[in-house]
Design an enzyme around this catalytic site. Structure first.
Site, PDB file in Angstrom:
ATOM      1  N   ARG A   1       0.825  -1.218   0.000  1.00  0.00           N
ATOM      2  CA  ARG A   1       0.000   0.000   0.000  1.00  0.00           C
ATOM      3  C   ARG A   1       0.859   1.268   0.000  1.00  0.00           C
ATOM      4  O   ARG A   1       0.535   2.271  -0.625  1.00  0.00           O
ATOM      5  CB  ARG A   1      -0.920  -0.029   1.226  1.00  0.00           C
ATOM      6  CG  ARG A   1      -2.149   0.828   1.108  1.00  0.00           C
ATOM      7  CD  ARG A   1      -3.200   0.342   2.066  1.00  0.00           C
ATOM      8  NE  ARG A   1      -2.794   0.476   3.456  1.00  0.00           N
ATOM      9  CZ  ARG A   1      -3.008   1.558   4.201  1.00  0.00           C
ATOM     10  NH1 ARG A   1      -3.642   2.584   3.703  1.00  0.00           N
ATOM     11  NH2 ARG A   1      -2.623   1.607   5.453  1.00  0.00           N
TER      12      ARG A   1
ATOM     13  N   LEU B   1      -6.158   5.276   2.090  1.00  0.00           N
ATOM     14  CA  LEU B   1      -5.006   6.051   1.640  1.00  0.00           C
ATOM     15  C   LEU B   1      -3.879   5.949   2.660  1.00  0.00           C
ATOM     16  O   LEU B   1      -4.098   6.152   3.855  1.00  0.00           O
ATOM     17  CB  LEU B   1      -5.384   7.527   1.469  1.00  0.00           C
ATOM     18  CG  LEU B   1      -6.303   7.857   0.296  1.00  0.00           C
ATOM     19  CD1 LEU B   1      -6.596   9.353   0.272  1.00  0.00           C
ATOM     20  CD2 LEU B   1      -5.702   7.405  -1.030  1.00  0.00           C
TER      21      LEU B   1
ATOM     22  N   THR C   1     -17.085  10.320   0.150  1.00  0.00           N
ATOM     23  CA  THR C   1     -18.526  10.062   0.246  1.00  0.00           C
ATOM     24  C   THR C   1     -18.709   8.617   0.698  1.00  0.00           C
ATOM     25  O   THR C   1     -17.962   7.733   0.284  1.00  0.00           O
ATOM     26  CB  THR C   1     -19.245  10.238  -1.106  1.00  0.00           C
ATOM     27  OG1 THR C   1     -18.840   9.211  -1.998  1.00  0.00           O
ATOM     28  CG2 THR C   1     -18.947  11.582  -1.713  1.00  0.00           C
ATOM     29  N   HIS C   2     -19.729   8.390   1.521  1.00  0.00           N
ATOM     30  CA  HIS C   2     -19.959   7.040   2.039  1.00  0.00           C
ATOM     31  C   HIS C   2     -21.460   6.755   2.064  1.00  0.00           C
ATOM     32  O   HIS C   2     -22.248   7.601   2.516  1.00  0.00           O
ATOM     33  CB  HIS C   2     -19.363   6.916   3.452  1.00  0.00           C
ATOM     34  CG  HIS C   2     -19.464   5.531   3.984  1.00  0.00           C
ATOM     35  ND1 HIS C   2     -18.662   4.494   3.535  1.00  0.00           N
ATOM     36  CD2 HIS C   2     -20.309   4.980   4.900  1.00  0.00           C
ATOM     37  CE1 HIS C   2     -19.004   3.380   4.158  1.00  0.00           C
ATOM     38  NE2 HIS C   2     -20.001   3.652   4.998  1.00  0.00           N
TER      39      HIS C   2
ATOM     40  N   ASP D   1      -9.376  10.674   7.388  1.00  0.00           N
ATOM     41  CA  ASP D   1      -8.213  10.583   8.273  1.00  0.00           C
ATOM     42  C   ASP D   1      -7.623   9.182   8.124  1.00  0.00           C
ATOM     43  O   ASP D   1      -7.990   8.457   7.197  1.00  0.00           O
ATOM     44  CB  ASP D   1      -8.571  10.959   9.717  1.00  0.00           C
ATOM     45  CG  ASP D   1      -9.553   9.984  10.352  1.00  0.00           C
ATOM     46  OD1 ASP D   1      -9.811   8.909   9.744  1.00  0.00           O
ATOM     47  OD2 ASP D   1     -10.049  10.279  11.445  1.00  0.00           O
TER      48      ASP D   1
ATOM     49  N   ASP E   1     -13.258   5.449   7.672  1.00  0.00           N
ATOM     50  CA  ASP E   1     -14.466   6.275   7.742  1.00  0.00           C
ATOM     51  C   ASP E   1     -14.691   6.880   9.134  1.00  0.00           C
ATOM     52  O   ASP E   1     -15.814   6.929   9.630  1.00  0.00           O
ATOM     53  CB  ASP E   1     -15.702   5.465   7.295  1.00  0.00           C
ATOM     54  CG  ASP E   1     -15.560   4.986   5.859  1.00  0.00           C
ATOM     55  OD1 ASP E   1     -15.030   5.743   5.036  1.00  0.00           O
ATOM     56  OD2 ASP E   1     -15.988   3.859   5.559  1.00  0.00           O
TER      57      ASP E   1
HETATM   58  C1  GAR Z   1     -20.718   5.330  -3.737  1.00  0.00           C
HETATM   59  O1  GAR Z   1     -21.947   4.955  -3.157  1.00  0.00           O
HETATM   60  C2  GAR Z   1     -19.696   5.639  -2.659  1.00  0.00           C
HETATM   61  O2  GAR Z   1     -20.238   6.227  -1.531  1.00  0.00           O
HETATM   62  C3  GAR Z   1     -19.199   4.257  -2.338  1.00  0.00           C
HETATM   63  O3  GAR Z   1     -19.022   3.678  -3.600  1.00  0.00           O
HETATM   64  C4  GAR Z   1     -20.058   4.161  -4.456  1.00  0.00           C
HETATM   65  C5  GAR Z   1     -19.440   4.578  -5.767  1.00  0.00           C
HETATM   66  O4  GAR Z   1     -20.399   4.687  -6.774  1.00  0.00           O
HETATM   67  N1  GAR Z   1     -18.007   4.326  -1.559  1.00  0.00           N
HETATM   68  C6  GAR Z   1     -17.754   3.527  -0.520  1.00  0.00           C
HETATM   69  O5  GAR Z   1     -18.494   2.620  -0.198  1.00  0.00           O
HETATM   70  C7  GAR Z   1     -16.465   3.822   0.199  1.00  0.00           C
HETATM   71  N2  GAR Z   1     -16.415   3.111   1.437  1.00  0.00           N
HETATM   72  P1  GAR Z   1     -20.039   5.333  -8.180  1.00  0.00           P
HETATM   73  O6  GAR Z   1     -18.731   4.690  -8.642  1.00  0.00           O
HETATM   74  O7  GAR Z   1     -21.178   4.965  -9.079  1.00  0.00           O
HETATM   75  O8  GAR Z   1     -19.929   6.811  -7.967  1.00  0.00           O
END
Ligand code: GAR
Length: 194
Positions: free
Chosen positions: A64, A92, A107-108, A140, A144
């Site tokens: 990583r 990261l 975004t989560h 961070d 999450d």
């Molecule tokens: C989104 O719902 C985002 O929140 C999630 O992956 C999806 C991406 O969708 N991320 C996570 O779960 C991070 N832990 P997309 O590629 O169609 O934008």
């Protein structure tokens, strides 16, 4: 004008919504580059919008840290003011966090701190909860765990499966993300003391 790098792993539907918003003349941020940890389908959205893109294939690095250093070097070319993780399914390493934190947001698809991690939607369904949500947070070193910048509740409906619930969450994520990036760009939201 706030310059933004967006990092993805998958389809990039939220990236596309941010690209559309940033194309509006009165939006105070511009996406300068899109990156991925694999040859992600969503890179096609960057191509369609004429935005430079790159991928740093995680699988080709010994660990990583080595991957993070290559990613950091790519990002450094563009010197973005802000990094948006929009479906990047990787933690990261310090090599990326140190130069940019707290100017990295994620975004989560859950109402954090509920259901962190890679399977936020699946975990909400499995828990049998009647409500979940969407969150935008500062990244961070944890999974999450950073400060929450915006979040909204979304009902889990009888008969929902992971796909149907995720498709209802994503439009909310997009709205929150576009609004958070706008507020960072205008100075309305200060990431060093959110
Ligand atoms: C989104 O719902 C985002 O929140 C999630 O992956 C999806 C991406 O969708 N991320 C996570 O779960 C991070 N832990 P997309 O590629 O169609 O934008």
């Amino acid at each position: 004008m706030l310059t933004v790098a967006v990092l993805i792993s998958g389809a990039g539907s939220n990236l596309r919504a941010l690209l559309e918003a940033a194309n509006e003349p009165d939006y105070p941020a511009r996406i300068v580059v899109v990156g991925a940890d694999r040859e992600a389908d969503g890179l096609a959205h960057a191509e369609a919008f004429g935005i430079p893109w790159f991928f740093v294939p995680y699988a080709e690095y010994p660990d990583r840290e080595a991957w993070g250093e290559a990613l950091r070097d790519q990002l450094a070319v563009w010197q973005p003011d802000l990094i948006v993780l929009s479906g990047l399914m990787r933690l990261l390493p310090a090599s990326v966090l140190e130069p940019w934190a707290p100017r990295i947001i994620n975004t989560h698809p859950a109402y954090l701190p509920e259901f962190p991690g890679a399977h936020g939607v699946r975990d909400a369904i499995a828990a049998g909860t009647t409500q979940t949500g969407a969150s935008v947070i500062v990244v961070d070193a944890g999974v999450d765990t950073g400060p929450i910048l915006a979040q909204e509740r979304i009902a889990v409906l009888p008969g929902d499966d992971e796909e149907s619930l995720h498709e209802r969450i994503k439009p909310v994520e997009r709205r929150l993300l576009i609004d958070v990036v706008r507020r960072i760009a205008t100075g309305d939201l200060d990431l060093s003391s959110p």
